[in-house]
Design a protein around this motif. Sequence first.
Motif, PDB file in Angstrom:
ATOM      1  N   ALA A   1       4.622   9.987  -6.622  1.00 62.53           N
ATOM      2  CA  ALA A   1       5.715  10.402  -7.496  1.00 62.53           C
ATOM      3  C   ALA A   1       4.999  10.840  -9.446  1.00 62.53           C
ATOM      4  O   ALA A   1       5.091  12.098  -9.751  1.00 62.53           O
ATOM      5  CB  ALA A   1       6.547   9.479  -8.805  1.00 62.53           C
ATOM      6  N   VAL A   2       3.992  10.651  -9.510  1.00 57.19           N
ATOM      7  CA  VAL A   2       3.735  11.286 -10.699  1.00 57.19           C
ATOM      8  C   VAL A   2       1.956  11.974 -10.280  1.00 57.19           C
ATOM      9  O   VAL A   2       2.622  13.446 -10.777  1.00 57.19           O
ATOM     10  CB  VAL A   2       1.954  10.067 -10.615  1.00 57.19           C
ATOM     11  CG1 VAL A   2       1.046  10.921 -12.042  1.00 57.19           C
ATOM     12  CG2 VAL A   2       2.827   9.114 -11.156  1.00 57.19           C
ATOM     13  N   HIS A   3       1.255  13.109  -8.732  1.00 60.92           N
ATOM     14  CA  HIS A   3       2.055  14.548  -8.089  1.00 60.92           C
ATOM     15  C   HIS A   3       2.534  15.458  -8.903  1.00 60.92           C
ATOM     16  O   HIS A   3       2.478  16.263  -9.235  1.00 60.92           O
ATOM     17  CB  HIS A   3       1.408  14.622  -7.439  1.00 60.92           C
ATOM     18  CG  HIS A   3      -0.049  13.483  -6.771  1.00 60.92           C
ATOM     19  ND1 HIS A   3      -0.350  12.862  -5.684  1.00 60.92           N
ATOM     20  CD2 HIS A   3      -0.722  12.412  -7.659  1.00 60.92           C
ATOM     21  CE1 HIS A   3      -1.518  11.775  -6.283  1.00 60.92           C
ATOM     22  NE2 HIS A   3      -1.135  11.681  -6.952  1.00 60.92           N
TER      23      HIS A   3
ATOM     24  N   ASP B   1       0.982  -0.728  -0.776  1.00 64.12           N
ATOM     25  CA  ASP B   1       0.239   0.265   0.007  1.00 64.12           C
ATOM     26  C   ASP B   1       1.166   1.092   0.249  1.00 64.12           C
ATOM     27  O   ASP B   1       0.939   1.760  -0.680  1.00 64.12           O
ATOM     28  CB  ASP B   1      -0.998  -0.241   1.181  1.00 64.12           C
ATOM     29  CG  ASP B   1      -2.214  -0.882   0.996  1.00 64.12           C
ATOM     30  OD1 ASP B   1      -2.406  -1.211  -0.552  1.00 64.12           O
ATOM     31  OD2 ASP B   1      -2.604  -1.175   2.036  1.00 64.12           O
ATOM     32  N   PHE B   2       1.954   1.518   0.920  1.00 71.13           N
ATOM     33  CA  PHE B   2       2.792   2.157   0.880  1.00 71.13           C
ATOM     34  C   PHE B   2       3.438   2.344  -0.861  1.00 71.13           C
ATOM     35  O   PHE B   2       3.822   3.872  -1.098  1.00 71.13           O
ATOM     36  CB  PHE B   2       4.328   2.317   2.083  1.00 71.13           C
ATOM     37  CG  PHE B   2       3.289   2.422   3.405  1.00 71.13           C
ATOM     38  CD1 PHE B   2       2.853   3.424   3.558  1.00 71.13           C
ATOM     39  CD2 PHE B   2       4.295   1.038   4.631  1.00 71.13           C
ATOM     40  CE1 PHE B   2       2.192   3.937   4.882  1.00 71.13           C
ATOM     41  CE2 PHE B   2       3.582   2.053   6.019  1.00 71.13           C
ATOM     42  CZ  PHE B   2       2.557   2.985   6.021  1.00 71.13           C
ATOM     43  N   ILE B   3       4.081   0.948  -1.607  1.00 71.15           N
ATOM     44  CA  ILE B   3       4.474   1.348  -2.553  1.00 71.15           C
ATOM     45  C   ILE B   3       3.774   2.435  -3.354  1.00 71.15           C
ATOM     46  O   ILE B   3       4.046   3.390  -4.271  1.00 71.15           O
ATOM     47  CB  ILE B   3       5.250   0.295  -2.566  1.00 71.15           C
ATOM     48  CG1 ILE B   3       6.677  -0.360  -2.434  1.00 71.15           C
ATOM     49  CG2 ILE B   3       5.008   0.609  -4.379  1.00 71.15           C
ATOM     50  CD1 ILE B   3       6.875  -1.331  -2.353  1.00 71.15           C
ATOM     51  N   GLU B   4       2.073   1.882  -3.751  1.00 68.04           N
ATOM     52  CA  GLU B   4       1.284   1.993  -4.256  1.00 68.04           C
ATOM     53  C   GLU B   4       0.931   3.813  -4.237  1.00 68.04           C
ATOM     54  O   GLU B   4       1.242   4.843  -5.165  1.00 68.04           O
ATOM     55  CB  GLU B   4      -0.078   1.690  -4.579  1.00 68.04           C
ATOM     56  CG  GLU B   4      -0.909   1.922  -5.306  1.00 68.04           C
ATOM     57  CD  GLU B   4      -2.519   1.510  -4.919  1.00 68.04           C
ATOM     58  OE1 GLU B   4      -4.165   2.004  -5.204  1.00 68.04           O
ATOM     59  OE2 GLU B   4      -2.957   0.853  -4.248  1.00 68.04           O
ATOM     60  N   ALA B   5       0.892   4.059  -2.599  1.00 66.31           N
ATOM     61  CA  ALA B   5       1.128   5.450  -2.638  1.00 66.31           C
ATOM     62  C   ALA B   5       2.447   6.435  -3.241  1.00 66.31           C
ATOM     63  O   ALA B   5       2.032   7.377  -2.995  1.00 66.31           O
ATOM     64  CB  ALA B   5       0.763   5.998  -0.967  1.00 66.31           C
TER      65      ALA B   5
END
Length: 182
Positions: free
Chosen positions: A57-59, A48-52
Motif C-alpha cells: 500500500a505504501v509503495h 506476514d501477508f498483512i505486513e506485505a
Amino acid sequence: MSLHGLTKGTNLEKIAETLALGEAHGVMMYYALARLAKEQGYNDVAADFIEAANQEAVHAGFYATLNGKYPKDFWAMVRGLMAAESSGDAKLMGLAEKFRAVGLAAAADEVEIFARQEGHHGELLKGILKKYHPELLDAGNQKIYVCACCGYEYVGNLDEEPEDYVCPLCGQPKRVFRPKEK
C-alpha cells in the motif's frame, strides 16, 4: 522537496502508473492470502501477508504521488471522500442484506462490520476537515455532482474537467456523475 508529479509527462509516467496499479493489486492479493491463511490456522503466515500488504500500500501511494494521480491540494478531494465514505455505510448494509437473503450469513456479518467502518471513515474525514478546513464542509451555492457508483462528491463545475476525468475513488468516467439534489 515534494515528489508530487515528478514523473508526470515524462517517459517514466507509464512505468510509475503500472507500478502503482501492480502494488495496489498486491495489497488486495496479500490481504486475501492473509484471510485464507487465517481461515486455515496459519496465523503467523497471515501476519506476514498483512505486513506485505501494508508495505505494498505504501509503495502504491508512492508511485501514485510521483505521477500526481491525486491533487497536491487534496482538501477538496477529502471532502468528496468524506461524502462517499459516509454514504458507503448504507450501501454496504444493503449489500449485507442481499448476502443474508441468499444464505451467506457469515459474509453478511462481516460486510456489516465493513459498513460501520466506512461510516467511521466518513466521520474521521469530517473531523479532519472541521479541524483544518471547516469551510469545505458547506458547499454553499456551488454545484455538487455525485458519482453514481461510489458516492464521491465533486464540488464545482464538473464540465470544466477534461473529458477523460474519472472519479478519484472508483475510477468511473465523469459521465456517471449526477447532480446532487439539494
